[in-house]
Each structure stands twice: as C-alpha cells, then as structure tokens.
Design an enzyme around this catalytic site. Structure first.
Site, mmCIF file in Angstrom:
data_model
loop_
_atom_site.group_PDB
_atom_site.id
_atom_site.type_symbol
_atom_site.label_atom_id
_atom_site.label_comp_id
_atom_site.label_asym_id
_atom_site.label_seq_id
_atom_site.Cartn_x
_atom_site.Cartn_y
_atom_site.Cartn_z
ATOM 1 C CG HIS A 280 0.751 5.133 4.516
ATOM 2 N ND1 HIS A 280 -0.167 5.011 5.533
ATOM 3 C CD2 HIS A 280 1.543 4.032 4.589
ATOM 4 C CE1 HIS A 280 0.070 3.890 6.203
ATOM 5 N NE2 HIS A 280 1.104 3.275 5.650
ATOM 6 C CG HIS B 136 -0.308 -0.234 2.524
ATOM 7 N ND1 HIS B 136 0.017 -1.499 2.944
ATOM 8 C CD2 HIS B 136 0.096 0.600 3.502
ATOM 9 C CE1 HIS B 136 0.582 -1.429 4.132
ATOM 10 N NE2 HIS B 136 0.661 -0.156 4.488
HETATM 11 P P1 5GP Z 1 1.441 0.204 7.503
HETATM 12 O O1 5GP Z 1 1.579 0.280 9.008
HETATM 13 O O2 5GP Z 1 1.455 -1.236 7.043
HETATM 14 O O3 5GP Z 1 2.401 1.070 6.746
HETATM 15 O O4 5GP Z 1 0.021 0.791 7.171
HETATM 16 C C1 5GP Z 1 -1.154 0.069 7.343
HETATM 17 C C2 5GP Z 1 -2.245 1.075 7.547
HETATM 18 O O5 5GP Z 1 -3.480 0.396 7.421
HETATM 19 C C3 5GP Z 1 -2.243 1.745 8.922
HETATM 20 O O6 5GP Z 1 -2.081 3.141 8.778
HETATM 21 C C4 5GP Z 1 -3.583 1.370 9.511
HETATM 22 O O7 5GP Z 1 -4.182 2.445 10.197
HETATM 23 C C5 5GP Z 1 -4.392 0.989 8.300
HETATM 24 N N1 5GP Z 1 -5.412 -0.004 8.569
HETATM 25 C C6 5GP Z 1 -5.271 -1.156 9.261
HETATM 26 N N2 5GP Z 1 -6.427 -1.848 9.294
HETATM 27 C C7 5GP Z 1 -7.331 -1.096 8.605
HETATM 28 C C8 5GP Z 1 -8.719 -1.283 8.302
HETATM 29 O O8 5GP Z 1 -9.364 -2.269 8.650
HETATM 30 N N3 5GP Z 1 -9.311 -0.303 7.565
HETATM 31 C C9 5GP Z 1 -8.628 0.813 7.153
HETATM 32 N N4 5GP Z 1 -9.319 1.710 6.439
HETATM 33 N N5 5GP Z 1 -7.328 1.007 7.428
HETATM 34 C C10 5GP Z 1 -6.692 0.074 8.144
#
Ligand code: 5GP
Ligand code: ZN
Length: 139
Positions: free
Chosen positions: A104, A102
């Site tokens: 951001h 993903h």
């Molecule tokens: P990472 O920490 O992997 O870079 O980012 C994952 C992101 O996914 C986090 O910012 C977290 O808030 C978001 N996230 C996790 N679970 C969910 C969910 O069920 N729905 C949404 N909309 N975002 C999520």
C-alpha cells in the site's frame, strides 16, 4: 508466471477486471486502491501471484520496491501529503484481505488518526480517476 484464476489481483493483471492503472513494467503493476483511506492511496503488486511475503522471491520484492519508489515519489509530488507510509500485510491478524502480495502507498495527513488495521470503505470513482491522472502526470 504464477497466477490464480480466483485471485482478484491476478484478474486485474490479466485485464479481466478494470483498474485505475498508474504504471506497469514487465514484473509489476501499480493502480489505485478502490477503497482509498485517503486520496492517492494506491497499490503496487508483482504481476505473478504470491500470496504473502513469506513465499515471495527476493527478485519480485526488489521489482515491487523499485516501482514503489517511483509511484510513491509521484504521489508525493502530485498531492504533497504531510507524510506517506508503505504498508504491507500478511495474514488475517494483519488484516490482509487480498492474498496476492501488495504494497500500500498511503499518503498521510497530520492528525488523520489512521490505525494500522483500517476499515474498507468504497471510494468515489470520479475522484479516484482524477487523482490517478494527477499522479500519472508525475511518473
Ligand atoms: P489488504 O487488506 O489485503 O492489505 O489490501 C487489499 C486492498 O485491495 C484493500 O485496500 C482493498 O481496498 C483493495 N482492493 C480489493 N479489491 C480491489 C479491486 O477489485 N480493485 C482495486 N483497485 N482494489 C481492490
Ligand atoms: Zn493473484
């Protein structure tokens, strides 16, 4: 299409878990982050499940990039932040918490002091929904 039944983002793609959707096309989906660092924090994913950049086909990266330009431009128009980062994390040392590639989209404010590995804090759903509406209106 690659999918993982245990992956939270694959469940969002399948509609099994709700999201505040901003945009989708055949290959990608954009939706609000549920733990926003700032208003307008959203995510771009390929619909197919690839855990990290290291296994992501270049075409999927290109598709996510096209959607990121579209959505980031809308965030910029809707919210007029002082700046905007695209952030993409791979592996625990980079604070990746969801193993589905993903991007951001992170609107920024001057002096907000945001560190690269930020803490996850739940957002207020009504506020996220209202911000999503403002962004969608500019896509
Ligand atoms: P990472 O920490 O992997 O870079 O980012 C994952 C992101 O996914 C986090 O910012 C977290 O808030 C978001 N996230 C996790 N679970 C969910 C969910 O069920 N729905 C949404 N909309 N975002 C999520
Ligand atoms: Zn997945």
């Amino acid at each position: 299409m690659k999918t993982d039944p245990d992956c939270i983002f694959c469940k969002i793609v399948a509609g099994a878990i709700p999201c505040f959707k901003l945009y989708e096309d055949g290959e990608t989906l954009a939706f609000m982050d549920i733990n926003p660092v700032h208003d307008g924090h959203c995510l771009i994913i390929p619909k197919a499940h690839y855990p990290t950049l290291f296994v992501l086909p270049a075409e999927a990266f290109a598709a996510a990039g096209r959607t990121a330009i579209k959505v980031a431009t809308a965030v910029n128009a809707a919210l007029a932040p002082d700046g905007l980062n695209l952030v993409q994390s791979n592996g625990p040392g980079a604070a990746q918490s969801v193993p589905h590639f993903h991007l951001h989209v992170l609107p920024r404010r001057m002096g907000d002091g945001l560190a690269v590995n930020w803490q996850l804090k739940p957002g207020e759903h009504a506020r996220i929904a209202e911000t999503a509406e403002r962004i969608r209106a500019r896509i």
